[in-house]
Structures are given as C-alpha cells and as structure tokens.
Design an enzyme around this catalytic site. Structure first.
Site, PDB file in Angstrom:
ATOM      1  N   ASN A   1     -13.197   0.144  -4.494  1.00  0.00           N
ATOM      2  CA  ASN A   1     -13.101   0.510  -3.092  1.00  0.00           C
ATOM      3  C   ASN A   1     -12.977   2.014  -2.940  1.00  0.00           C
ATOM      4  O   ASN A   1     -11.881   2.553  -2.967  1.00  0.00           O
ATOM      5  CB  ASN A   1     -11.853  -0.177  -2.526  1.00  0.00           C
ATOM      6  CG  ASN A   1     -11.896  -0.229  -1.025  1.00  0.00           C
ATOM      7  OD1 ASN A   1     -12.718   0.430  -0.401  1.00  0.00           O
ATOM      8  ND2 ASN A   1     -11.007  -1.004  -0.444  1.00  0.00           N
TER       9      ASN A   1
ATOM     10  N   GLU B   1       0.839  -1.203   0.000  1.00  0.00           N
ATOM     11  CA  GLU B   1       0.000   0.000   0.000  1.00  0.00           C
ATOM     12  C   GLU B   1       0.874   1.252   0.000  1.00  0.00           C
ATOM     13  O   GLU B   1       2.065   1.197   0.284  1.00  0.00           O
ATOM     14  CB  GLU B   1      -0.877   0.019   1.254  1.00  0.00           C
ATOM     15  CG  GLU B   1      -1.869  -1.119   1.353  1.00  0.00           C
ATOM     16  CD  GLU B   1      -2.972  -1.017   0.330  1.00  0.00           C
ATOM     17  OE1 GLU B   1      -3.302   0.117  -0.084  1.00  0.00           O
ATOM     18  OE2 GLU B   1      -3.502  -2.058  -0.066  1.00  0.00           O
TER      19      GLU B   1
END
Ligand SMILES: *[C@@H]1O[C@H](CO)[C@@H](O)[C@H](O)[C@H]1NC(C)=O
Ligand SMILES: *[C@@H]1O[C@H](CO)[C@@H](O)[C@H](O)[C@H]1NC(C)=O
Length: 372
Positions: free
Chosen positions: A200, A142
């Site tokens: 998302n 991430e």
C-alpha cells in the site's frame, strides 16, 4: 511377598501406574494453562481444530462462561471475521466471553470499538447511555500519521488499545525466551539478497522517507519487490516463504513514530531473515528485539554505505550467520493469519485484559494522548 489388588495387578505396580498417570495429567495441565510466553512456537491452523476438545465445543458455550466478563466486539475490523475461539487456540487466551452479538450490549462488561469504523456523524457508535459498569475500548492500530481525527469521541473511551507501549492495552507479538538454549535453528535457504513487500504505497501519507531511501538504495543494490503496489498481491501461503528466501528484508514502516514497529519487523524475524529497519530510533527497536537481530538504516551515513555493507555480508557467511545468534535464546512466532492478522492479536489481548482488570477507569482524552 507383594499383595495383589482386585484386578490381579500387584499393588506396587498399580501405585506406579497411578503415579505415571498423575504425572502425565500434570504435564498436560501445564501445557493447557501455561501463559503465552511459555507456549512452544507452533504453526496455528485457523478454523481447523484438530484436537477433539474443540470439536465438542459449539456456539452454546454459555454454561462455561458464566463468570467470565463479556467483551463485545461492536464491529469486525475491516470486516475481517475469524473464529472467536481462536484466542484460545492461538494465544491460549480465554478469560473473557468474547462475542459479536449486539443483543448482549446491555450486559457487556466491555465493548471494543474500531476507530476506523466510527462514522463522522458518530451514528455507528454503540448506544448511550452505556451501562455504568461498562468500559469502552478504543481499538486503533494505525500511527498518528494515518489517523483521522473524528471530532466528538475524545472523552468516550475508558481504555485505549494500540501498538503504543503506553496504551492501556498495548498490542504486540513479543519474542519468547527459550527455557534452554536452542542450538537447532537453521537459516532458511536463500536465493535473493534484498527483498521488500509493499502492499500500500499510495494510501498512506507518510511514505515519503521510506520511498526516498529506497530510491537511493536501489542504485547500489538489487531489491526484489513484491506486493500489490508492485508485482501483485502475495498470497497468504507465499508470504513467509517469500520473506524467508531473502537474506535481508526491508522493514520500512510507512510512518515514523515511537513504538510503531509492526509486522514488517516481526515477519522477517520469525521467517529467519535479517530485517533492515527504517522507523523509530534503534533504541526503540532494542526494547523488542536483541540489538544484533537487525540492521538499522541509521547505523549508516547513507544508503550507499548500507548497500556496501549488505553486499559484504553476502560474501561473508560467518558474519551473516551472527545475525541469528539470538535464536539460541529467543523464539519468534509467526502469525500465519496474514490478512488483518494484527486484529486477531489485538482482540485477544483485549480479552485477556478485561479478564484481569475489573477496576473502574474513567475516560481520558484519547487525542491528547495519541497525537502528542
Ligand atoms: C450445541 O450443543 C447443544 C447441546 O449439546 C446442541 O443441542 C446443539 O445442537 C449444538 N449446536 C451446534 C451448532 O452444534
Ligand atoms: C467509563 O468512562 C465513562 C466516562 O468517563 C464513565 O462514566 C464510566 O463510569 C466508566 N466506566 C468504568 C467501568 O470505568
């Protein structure tokens, strides 16, 4: 007069046969052992090993891994399991003995620890003290925007594994150069102009810029939306065909950081679609793809002018086609294991790294590096 061998085949011809057999073996050997970059692009099928070689192998591969370093996967990222032999099948990587068997902990040369599976009280870390020869690898894909800073793990890891180019082990699916120019690429059939798959939207904190830009853009051009944030999750089988059916794809990253250029970019490149990118500056993208393979939102003063340009390309077939000229010289591989596919590549890349690097490496402060 030619002499004759025991089998009755003239010796001259026999020598020829032997030479051909040797040549064939050499060619086979080349394809089995050639590195990632020279693999022909292919569409891998997970868990289906069609070649007999793999059928013969089973889980007791100990004898062939005697000298390979042991890489222990401490937890499966996001609980996504795959066949550990896929590193060989998909990426031709098998330099380590990859295992998820914690009983091998004390003899593991390296341990992969997935950041998001580390609990706040650190109880989910591997046990200490670790064997002196063992390296811990911090596995985290991430961006800093979406990273929880768990206290207490700063100086535990010998190696970092991340999308960042300056990680100890950078993870990225790269374009491969064609040995000879490829004239065969055909642009897939298109029935939509601009598409975007958003899975998302709420969970990330850094989505502000991309949503603002999208809200502006859609005033001037139709954007077909897919994904769980909109029309429902696309199945793995539908992912690449959906992207391929659009002339342009919005490769908008959820947060903007150097090198944070993800599957959102590689997906359309490999599917045969022109990515319209929002992320780090154009120069950063150009480290990973030819400059004329994509459109950057920063190339335009505002969303309106971008929309006008896309509309114009829609009418100008030749100009559109030029966005695929790079295909003569490079190939882009799709992953095809859609869900959490990035983890397969990451774990295999770690395997390749530990196989090649045996040297001692002291832990360094991951946060000081990662958040700066
Ligand atoms: C693996 O191979 C060994 C030895 O050939 C055999 O005894 C064992 O049954 C095999 N295991 C599996 C899961 O096929
Ligand atoms: C890994 O880092 C730890 C902490 O700095 C150190 O004690 C250990 O010797 C290192 N291991 C290797 C193999 O580099």
């Amino acid at each position: 007069m030619s002499s004759t061998s025991l089998t009755g085949i003239p010796v001259g011809r026999l020598t020829g046969l032997v030479a051909i057999a040797a040549l064939v073996s050499l060619i086979l050997l080349y394809f089995w052992t050639s590195p990632l970059t020279s693999c022909p692009p292919r569409l891998p099928q997970l868990k289906q090993h069609s070649d007999g070689h793999h059928e013969e192998m089973n889980n007791s591969i100990a004898d062939e891994t005697v000298e390979k370093p042991v890489l222990l996967l401490w937890v499966w990222p996001e609980n996504y399991r795959f066949d550990l032999k896929d590193c060989k099948t998909l990426y031709n990587i098998d330099g380590c003995h990859l295992t998820d068997d914690r009983a091998l902990y004390s003899s593991s040369d390296a341990v992969l620890v997935f950041h998001r599976a580390i609990s706040w009280d650190l109880s989910t870390l591997p046990p200490s003290p670790r064997p002196p020869f063992q390296k811990w690898i911090w596995l985290h894909l991430e961006s800093p925007t979406n990273t929880q800073k768990i206290p207490g793990i700063e100086n535990l890891f010998n190696l970092t594994l991340s999308y960042r180019e300056d990680a100890d082990i950078p993870v990225r699916l790269r374009l491969t150069s064609n040995k000879t120019p490829n004239e065969d690429f055909t642009i897939p059939k298109k029935d939509k102009l601009v598409c975007w798959i958003v899975s998302n939207n709420a969970a990330h904190t850094g989505v502000g810029k991309r949503n603002t830009y999208y809200n502006e853009l859609k005033k001037y051009i139709t954007v077909h939306m897919f994904g769980s944030a909109y029309a429902g999750r696309l199945s793995d089988e539908d992912y690449y065909p959906t992207i391929a059916s659009c002339k342009f794809y919005l490769s908008f990253e959820n947060s903007i950081h150097k090198d944070y250029i993800t599957e959102k970019f590689n997906g359309p490149l490999s599917a045969g679609t022109v990515p319209v990118v929002l992320g780090p500056p154009r120069k950063n993208y150009e480290r990973f793809a030819p400059r004329d393979a994509f459109i950057h939102v920063d190339d335009f003063p505002d969303a309106k002018s971008l929309a006008e340009y896309l509309t114009q390309l829609d009418r100008d077939e030749d100009a559109y086609r030029r966005y695929f000229n790079w295909r003569r010289h490079f190939s882009a591989r799709p992953h095809l294991i859609l869900q959490n596919q990035e983890f397969v590549l990451a774990i295999c890349t770690a395997c390749d790294h530990v196989a090649r690097h045996k040297e001692y490496q002291e832990a360094h402060d991951i946060y000081e590096w990662f958040f700066n």
